[in-house]
Design an enzyme around this catalytic site. Sequence first.
Site, mmCIF file in Angstrom:
data_model
loop_
_atom_site.group_PDB
_atom_site.id
_atom_site.type_symbol
_atom_site.label_atom_id
_atom_site.label_comp_id
_atom_site.label_asym_id
_atom_site.label_seq_id
_atom_site.Cartn_x
_atom_site.Cartn_y
_atom_site.Cartn_z
ATOM 1 C CG ASP A 174 -4.299 -2.030 -1.704
ATOM 2 O OD1 ASP A 174 -5.051 -2.077 -2.270
ATOM 3 O OD2 ASP A 174 -4.451 -2.292 -0.556
ATOM 4 C CB SER A 176 -0.984 0.050 1.308
ATOM 5 O OG SER A 176 -0.352 0.303 2.485
ATOM 6 C CG HIS A 218 -10.890 -2.494 -0.090
ATOM 7 N ND1 HIS A 218 -10.029 -1.633 -0.408
ATOM 8 C CD2 HIS A 218 -10.738 -3.186 -1.412
ATOM 9 C CE1 HIS A 218 -9.497 -1.593 -1.684
ATOM 10 N NE2 HIS A 218 -10.011 -2.579 -2.326
ATOM 11 C CB VAL A 224 -6.603 -10.379 4.273
ATOM 12 C CG1 VAL A 224 -6.241 -10.684 5.776
ATOM 13 C CG2 VAL A 224 -7.760 -11.095 3.765
#
Length: 282
Positions: free
Chosen positions: A84, A50, A211, A234
């Site tokens: 992400d 992310s 999500h 996850v």
Amino acid sequence: MPLVTTGELITGATTEGRALAAFNVITLEHAEAIAAGAEEAGAPAVLQVSENAVKFHGGNVLAIAAAAAAVARASSAPLSLHLDHVVSVELLHAAHEAGFSSAMFDASKLSYDDNVKATAEAVRWGHQRGIWIEAELGKVGGKEGEAALDAHAPGVRTDPQEAATYVADTGVDALAVAVGSSHAMTERTAALDHELIAQLREAVPVPLVLHGSSGVPDTEIRRAVAAGMVKINVGTALNTAFSGAVREYLEAHPTTVDPRKYIAPGRDAMAATVAHFLRTVA
């Protein structure tokens, strides 16, 4: 084995009538645990990095991406690399060089019109480079730095007709939708709106993404997959497992100073969690 693209894994899951689990990578041990869990379960998986994880590593996406990719290539499980919750266009544009086959471009905080415009541009850029693009419509909430959000509040959940229009106007390859889950939940108590999931599945021609799945019980996840969810994200569940195992080890061995002694059980706990989720979505 060689890295597989996220698009290939999504296509395989859709064809076989199952879901694909995607797990967030923060450290090298996260990536190792995801690979080990996927091998144990005999299932493919997505390694997600992310924007927040990139910030944790000093803004250097290349280092954590290279580490995750190396772990994936050394694994016998089919694994892909996904960037992400990208808000920064600059970071999105680093995805190709860093080896990501897919990215989730998050313009959900913008107005609807601005979201469509920014996401359509991200899709155009990504498709020119063979990068599969996911987006979000609705308010999943719970990300670090965000105000608390009630996943059941009016106006939070994704509207099926708006979602269909959004997908048509942006050209996204997958859509993350708000159906009752929330990011960063440490207890698995979320109740999903399964009727809404079915309506979204009927209205939206691309794979749906859930999500905040760490807070969703197994039975709810299985129902969501049966109703049409394809990609199951996850993250927090891995961190909960890791922290719990590390805490337990240090409480039992308070004089330990070698981090390998307590990181190893933490990594093993994450691997077991990965395998559990992969079996749940199969």
